[in-house]
Motif scaffolding. Structure first.
Motif, PDB file in Angstrom:
ATOM      1  N   VAL A  31       0.757  -1.082   0.029  1.00  0.00           N
ATOM      2  CA  VAL A  31       0.018  -0.168   0.295  1.00  0.00           C
ATOM      3  C   VAL A  31       0.873   1.320  -0.058  1.00  0.00           C
ATOM      4  N   SER A  35      -2.336   6.699   0.109  1.00  0.00           N
ATOM      5  CA  SER A  35      -3.316   6.356  -0.667  1.00  0.00           C
ATOM      6  C   SER A  35      -4.437   5.751  -0.139  1.00  0.00           C
ATOM      7  N   PHE A  37      -6.288   2.164  -0.315  1.00  0.00           N
ATOM      8  CA  PHE A  37      -6.327   0.668  -0.964  1.00  0.00           C
ATOM      9  C   PHE A  37      -7.457  -0.010  -0.104  1.00  0.00           C
ATOM     10  N   THR A 189      -2.644   7.420   5.001  1.00  0.00           N
ATOM     11  CA  THR A 189      -2.506   6.278   4.293  1.00  0.00           C
ATOM     12  C   THR A 189      -3.839   5.245   4.849  1.00  0.00           C
ATOM     13  N   LEU A 191      -6.293   1.769   4.687  1.00  0.00           N
ATOM     14  CA  LEU A 191      -6.387   0.460   4.396  1.00  0.00           C
ATOM     15  C   LEU A 191      -8.002   0.171   4.611  1.00  0.00           C
ATOM     16  N   ASN A 218      -5.076  -7.651  -8.004  1.00  0.00           N
ATOM     17  CA  ASN A 218      -4.710  -6.298  -7.338  1.00  0.00           C
ATOM     18  C   ASN A 218      -4.366  -5.318  -8.479  1.00  0.00           C
TER      19      ASN A 218
END
Length: 272
Positions: A31, A35, A37, A189, A191, A218
């Motif tokens: 990751v 971003s 993800f 970030t 997730l 992915n």
């Protein structure tokens, strides 16, 4: 490789079993910093197990994982300093006001000026007008936004959102989406685990599909759509949706039902 080039999250060969049940069978993904993800999968696919391992709540049987450059197995304390985890249900204290919830967490983390921190987060998540109301009076979307705001106290560089919109109505989900976009825009970030396909389409920079303990695909949304050919119906070209990609790769669930919730994703048929 500089600090910025090192992935915020990295998994290699991650495995986890419960007796004879193999939940993770060798999971790999990176990751990028700053971003969003999305980890997609049906119920029981192992999404929450991945999050628990990354947040040091569970030990993997094999493989390696790092968060913010720290190994989750050998540098657990450093990992915990780098992350925040928001689960499927808001962890706010309903007896307290929105502001009191934030001040409490700031004090528990021994931060200076907890009131200032609370006020800044209330403004950031558009909760200033409701600051003095008890959390028990908040809507589902407001509670979830307050929950995410609480998790950001201390400015963790990585945040795990484990199915954050489960049980929310459409308007509340949109409110949470806006909050998540704001996180990434400010360098956090994210997730995100979800079984809502439209959520991944709306939010994620990259999407991975976890199925039977492995990452089977992915990529970006554009890359995933290219896995299926375009459909031409009456001379109108139709690009495959993420739902088409997921159901083609994973297949239907038990009794012929879809393998996961499609929520408000458009159907794969063009109607005139």
């Amino acid at each position: 490789m500089t600090t910025q080039q090192v992935p915020a999250i990295r998994l290699r060969g991650l495995k986890k079993s419960y007796q004879k049940l193999h939940v993770l069978r060798g999971v790999d993904f990176d990751v990028a910093r700053g971003s969003i993800f999305a980890l997609l999968g049906s119920n029981g696919a192992g999404k929450t197990t991945v999050v628990k391992i990354l947040s040091t709540l569970l030990k993997a049987d094999a493989g390696a994982a790092s968060v913010n450059g720290f190994d989750v197995a050998t540098q657990a304390a450093k990992v915990r300093e780098s992350i925040s985890l928001t689960g499927q249900f808001a962890a706010v204290d309903e007896i307290l006001t929105g502001r009191e919830n934030l001040v409490l967490v700031a004090r528990l983390r021994h931060l200076r000026h907890p009131g200032t921190i609370a006020d800044e987060l209330l403004e950031r998540f558009s909760l200033t007008d409701a600051a003095t109301r008890k959390a028990s009076t908040y809507s589902g979307g407001m509670r979830r936004r307050l929950d995410i705001a609480m998790s950001l106290i201390g400015n963790p560089p990585v945040i795990f959102l484990d199915e954050p919109t489960t049980g929310l109505d459409p308007q509340a989900r949109i409110e949470v989406w806006q909050a998540v976009r704001q996180l990434a825009s400010q360098g956090t970030t994210v997730l995100l685990t979800t079984q809502y396909l439209d959520e991944a389409e709306q939010l994620a920079d990259r999407i991975a599909i976890l199925h039977e303990g492995r990452i089977i695909v992915n990529g970006t949304l554009t890359e995933l759509k290219q896995l299926l050919p375009s459909a031409t119906v009456e001379y109108v070209e139709k690009q495959p949706t993420l739902e088409d990609v997921f159901l083609t790769l994973v297949g239907a669930g038990k009794d012929g039902e879809p393998a996961m919730t499609a929520a408000s994703v458009p159907t794969s048929r063009e109607q005139r």
